[in-house]
Design a protein around this motif. Structure first.
Motif, PDB file in Angstrom:
ATOM      1  N   UNK A 168       0.815  -1.209   0.000  1.00 13.12           N
ATOM      2  CA  UNK A 168       0.000   0.000   0.000  1.00 13.12           C
ATOM      3  C   UNK A 168       0.849   1.260   0.000  1.00 13.12           C
ATOM      4  N   UNK A 169       1.954   1.237   0.747  1.00 14.58           N
ATOM      5  CA  UNK A 169       2.788   2.429   0.841  1.00 14.58           C
ATOM      6  C   UNK A 169       3.336   2.823  -0.533  1.00 14.58           C
ATOM      7  N   UNK A 170       3.891   1.853  -1.256  1.00 19.26           N
ATOM      8  CA  UNK A 170       4.454   2.151  -2.568  1.00 19.26           C
ATOM      9  C   UNK A 170       3.360   2.464  -3.587  1.00 19.26           C
ATOM     10  N   UNK A 171       2.214   1.793  -3.480  1.00 17.75           N
ATOM     11  CA  UNK A 171       1.116   2.076  -4.403  1.00 17.75           C
ATOM     12  C   UNK A 171       0.610   3.505  -4.235  1.00 17.75           C
ATOM     13  N   UNK A 172       0.535   3.971  -2.980  1.00 23.40           N
ATOM     14  CA  UNK A 172       0.086   5.348  -2.702  1.00 23.40           C
ATOM     15  C   UNK A 172       1.064   6.362  -3.292  1.00 23.40           C
ATOM     16  N   UNK A 173       2.351   6.147  -3.058  1.00 18.00           N
ATOM     17  CA  UNK A 173       3.344   7.065  -3.619  1.00 18.00           C
ATOM     18  C   UNK A 173       3.308   7.004  -5.149  1.00 18.00           C
TER      19      UNK A 173
END
Length: 388
Positions: A168-173
């Motif tokens: 989720x963290x990388x997808x958000x960025x």
């Protein structure tokens, strides 16, 4: 949950959502700097020749913040949450439109219904963004992402940006990397080239204070943060946040996509254009109070909930904030009962100065079928009060 190297998490973010909805209504504004922040009096005026007269940002007077802006306005330095008067200094000729939250909610429902035709379940993160877990789907990430984008455009006429990444963290960025109308695929090996050069504030969870502290220590990029030893971050930021900073900068995040969660409460609040006097502005305060109760009641009914705990929030001119609440014997989704209970909360507050913000909240939620019968909304709640 699948191992990190097998997970495919997508973050879908609508592009300049509120502004894009307005451009559907006013297509002649495409390509122009447009700011959503105005009040009802800033609605466009239809002229006899078929054209429209628009308000400009320089026409705005009073307190308020920018709700959102088109990418053309962002290029001039105007972003959401910025004070409107400051925005007017940066882009005085930008078009000013009023906020139409009901329209934005309608389009929010449309795009989420369209997403559900491709991927049935998602994590709702607000009016304009969602997470999806694509790990168990047979098609490749690019194909699914394009299907989602096409479904959203067909249903709404709007574009969105999607990133598929291991978490989720990388997808958000990543969903912000190729905006607008982006389709981004990130793998763990892309971290050094696509993520580490970005400012530390691009990590969702690093706020202004932490960001300022990191930059002050010479840690201005995600890559620089990734290179700091965990014990140094823990010594500065504490064991939990320090360890999280190190993991996040190195692209580690094991949070699952949460497909359904029950809200703890539903609330509405408004910040006034000017601080209102309890006696001189009694009528305006009462109308606003009633409208907030009616809107909260409408939100409850749309979401299928009723609540027992009714609360209010007041922020005074000196920014001092006071809250009060009470618990009803039975849940309600009725504006009259909410207003009656909120009025009782109000009577427990000494209204000693002008009011800056007013809010109403309903908590201790349960299914709507438990709601008690409705009662009428009436009466002047602020009658008899005046600043001391």
């Amino acid at each position: 949950m699948k191992p990190a190297n097998e997970r495919r998490i997508a973050h879908l973010d609508m592009d300049a959502f509120f502004a894009s909805v307005e451009l559907l209504r006013y297509p002649d504004l495409r390509g122009q700097p447009v700011v959503i922040a105005g009040r009802a009096e800033h609605r466009p005026v239809q002229l006899a020749d078929g054209t429209r007269r628009y308000s400009r940002l320089r026409d705005y007077a009073g307190r308020g913040v920018v709700t959102t802006s088109t990418y053309e306005a962002r290029a001039l330095g105007v972003f959401s949450a910025m004070g409107v008067m400051k925005a007017a200094q940066l882009a005085p000729d930008a078009i000013l439109l009023p906020t139409d939250i009901d329209a934005y909610r309608q389009y929010s429902r449309r795009f989420k219904e369209a997403v559900a035709t491709v991927v049935p379940h998602y994590e709702d993160r607000g009016i304009d963004e969602i997470y999806l877990d694509l790990s168990d789907m047979d098609e490749d990430s690019r194909t699914i992402a394009q299907k989602l984008k096409d479904a959203v455009r067909d249903a709404t006429g709007l574009s969105c940006s999607i990133c598929v990444a291991p978490n989720k963290l990388l997808a958000k960025i990543g969903s912000d990397l190729d905006k607008p109308d982006g389709l981004t695929l990130l793998l763990a090996e892309d971290l050094p080239t696509r993520i580490w050069p970005l400012p530390v504030r691009k990590i969702n969870g690093i706020g202004p204070k932490a960001g300022e502290k990191l930059v002050g220590a010479g840690i201005d990029t995600i890559g620089a943060l990734a290179g700091v030893r965990p014990d140094e971050l823990i010594a500065t930021f504490g064991p939990t946040y320090g360890a999280w900073l190190h993991d996040s900068a190195n692209g580690r995040d094991d949070r699952p996509v949460i497909l359904h969660s029950e809200p703890k409460s539903i609330s509405r609040e408004t910040t006034f254009e000017r601080d209102l006097h309890v006696k001189l502005d009694r009528g305006a305060l009462t109308r606003c109070f009633t409208q907030l109760c009616e809107r909260v009641a409408g939100d409850l009914r749309r979401k299928g909930y009723a609540g027992r705990t009714i609360g209010i929030k007041l922020r005074f001119a000196d920014f001092h904030t006071v809250t009060r609440d009470l618990t009803l014997p039975a849940p309600t989704d009725d504006a009259g009962r909410i207003r009656q209970a909120a009025g009782e909360c109000l009577r427990r507050i000494v209204l000693g100065q002008r009011i800056r913000l007013l809010g109403v909240r309903v908590g201790t939620l349960s299914p709507a079928e438990t709601a008690s019968p409705p009662i009428p909304t009436q009466g002047d709640l602020f009658d008899g009060w005046a600043p001391q």
